[in-house]
Design a protein around this motif. Structure first.
Motif, PDB file in Angstrom:
ATOM      1  N   THR A 201       0.825  -1.264   0.151  1.00 50.10           N
ATOM      2  CA  THR A 201       0.078  -0.153   0.038  1.00 50.10           C
ATOM      3  C   THR A 201       0.881   1.298   0.112  1.00 50.10           C
TER       4      THR A 201
ATOM      5  N   ILE B   3       2.190   1.827  -3.696  1.00 50.96           N
ATOM      6  CA  ILE B   3       1.248   2.207  -4.637  1.00 50.96           C
ATOM      7  C   ILE B   3       0.931   3.555  -4.148  1.00 50.96           C
ATOM      8  N   VAL B   4       0.625   4.117  -2.880  1.00 49.63           N
ATOM      9  CA  VAL B   4       0.546   5.366  -2.635  1.00 49.63           C
ATOM     10  C   VAL B   4       1.472   6.292  -3.044  1.00 49.63           C
TER      11      VAL B   4
ATOM     12  N   VAL C 224      -6.281   2.104  -5.241  1.00 52.01           N
ATOM     13  CA  VAL C 224      -5.109   1.105  -4.022  1.00 52.01           C
ATOM     14  C   VAL C 224      -6.294   0.211  -3.863  1.00 52.01           C
TER      15      VAL C 224
ATOM     16  N   ILE D 208      -4.695  -0.188   5.287  1.00 49.18           N
ATOM     17  CA  ILE D 208      -4.903   0.404   4.125  1.00 49.18           C
ATOM     18  C   ILE D 208      -5.553   1.997   3.816  1.00 49.18           C
TER      19      ILE D 208
ATOM     20  N   SER E 164      -3.452   5.458   3.033  1.00 50.94           N
ATOM     21  CA  SER E 164      -4.015   6.368   2.098  1.00 50.94           C
ATOM     22  C   SER E 164      -4.752   7.681   2.544  1.00 50.94           C
TER      23      SER E 164
END
Length: 382
Positions: free
Chosen positions: A142, A145-146, A162, A188, A192
């Protein structure tokens, strides 16, 4: 007043390593071993003929976990996002698919204990719980990706992106262990949330996830039974463990009965060395011991928070945030369950509860956090 050239030259950049965090980790691990022996020695002697049976096993995992933590702390955490030279895959990608494969395996072929398939049998070594390893994959994945496009999280579709990547693994975890799935979902969302400048849609997402979780509780019989047991602890047949835990907490008083003097651990609290270990801490060490343990956890979380806000890059800060949320949520949920503040669920107390998979994964995460701290540069006088 402006600094002179000599004063500037006397400054030297050093790498920082959070030894206070390391001390807290080692202290909590040692305290956990003491409490595991205290809570399990009676049953271990009764069923295995060895009072130190559980202590020995947990000590082996603790020793291995500490060595892994120290090794990982010296590895640059950014290497997890670099493609390996031959296979051209990132370590976090390999870990993600490995965890997905293990989660699928445990759902189909996992070792069933008390009606739940959460473990993979490893012969004489015991069992392994894949959902624990998946927590590392989710935190690293996570954050990665963020970190690739943090500004996209200012819009709802950025968060959905996400979820698109992490959703399959999260779904497998929920199918295997609902309570662990809730914690991973929270990780998660938290990672985010921290990276996004606009927070409003997280309230909508949180409400939607809470509604979905409610449906998964209402329409699943054994979860409904747990809820009813929580509402009627004294009369419901499934409220026995909760009630005995409350008896242990109440009988501890301010300073407790003394280490090793618990009565409720003598078969009254089932498997008291696992998720209910905090109740025995309250009984033996009293309110003073319980508050001291909670303060130690707060200090641990504070040190992780300091590392998160001082991390050399966004990726490191997001990883530390994920670890912080993981530990904080498990501590809060475990203590809330033991004190009957929320319905019962199987969440161990970090560093304290018996369980090799949980302990080694948390120590691995601590190694990554220490690695982040090791990349922080500070100026010191020569």
């Amino acid at each position: 007043m402006a600094r002179t050239a000599g004063e500037v030259n006397r400054k030297k950049v050093h790498s920082y390593y959070d030894y206070s965090l390391l001390f807290l980790i080692l202290f909590l691990v040692c305290f956990g071993l003491v409490m595991i022996y205290s809570t399990s020695s009676y049953n271990a002697q009764k069923f295995y003929g060895d009072a130190a049976y559980y202590l020995t096993r947990q000590a082996l995992f603790a020793g291995a976990g500490i060595l892994i933590m120290l090794f990982v702390s010296k590895i640059d955490y950014r290497l997890y996002t670099k493609k390996l030279p031959i296979i051209k895959l990132r370590p976090i990608t390999i870990l993600y698919f490995l965890c997905a494969l293990l989660q699928t395996y445990v759902i189909i072929f996992g070792n069933e204990v008390k009606g739940a398939k959460r473990w993979i049998k490893l012969g004489s070594l015991g069992t392994f719980q894949p959902s624990e390893l998946s927590k590392i994959a989710v935190i690293l994945g996570t954050a990665f990706i963020v970190n690739l496009a943090p500004r996209k999280l200012d819009k709802i579709w950025g968060f959905l992106r996400v979820l698109l990547f992490m959703g399959p693994l999260l779904g497998l975890i929920v199918a295997e262990n609902f309570s662990t799935g809730l914690i991973i979902g929270l990780i998660i969302v938290a990672i985010s949330f921290v990276a996004s400048k606009k927070k409003a849609y997280f309230i909508i997402s949180g409400a939607a996830l809470a509604g979905l979780a409610s449906l998964l509780i209402i329409f699943v019989d054994f979860r409904t039974t747990r809820f009813e047991a929580w509402r009627n602890v004294e009369t419901h047949e499934k409220g026995y463990q909760i009630l005995q835990g409350l008896y242990a907490i109440a009988s501890g008083g301010v300073f407790g009965k003394g280490l090793g003097e618990s009565m409720q651990k003598l078969g009254f609290i089932p498997e008291s060395h696992n998720d209910m270990i905090f109740s025995v801490v309250c009984e033996e060490l009293g309110l003073f011991g319980a508050v001291t343990l909670i303060l130690l956890f707060i200090l641990l979380l504070w040190r992780i928070f300091i590392i998160a806000i001082n991390a050399p890059d966004l990726y490191g800060g997001l990883i530390a945030t994920g670890v912080l949320v993981h530990i904080a949520s498990q501590v809060l949920i475990n203590i809330a369950v033991v004190t009957s503040t929320i319905p019962p669920t199987g969440i161990p107390l970090p560093f304290i509860s018996y369980g090799g998979s949980s302990l080694m994964v948390i120590l691995f995460e601590m190694g990554i956090v220490l690695s982040i701290s090791n990349q922080i540069k500070v100026q010191r006088s020569r």
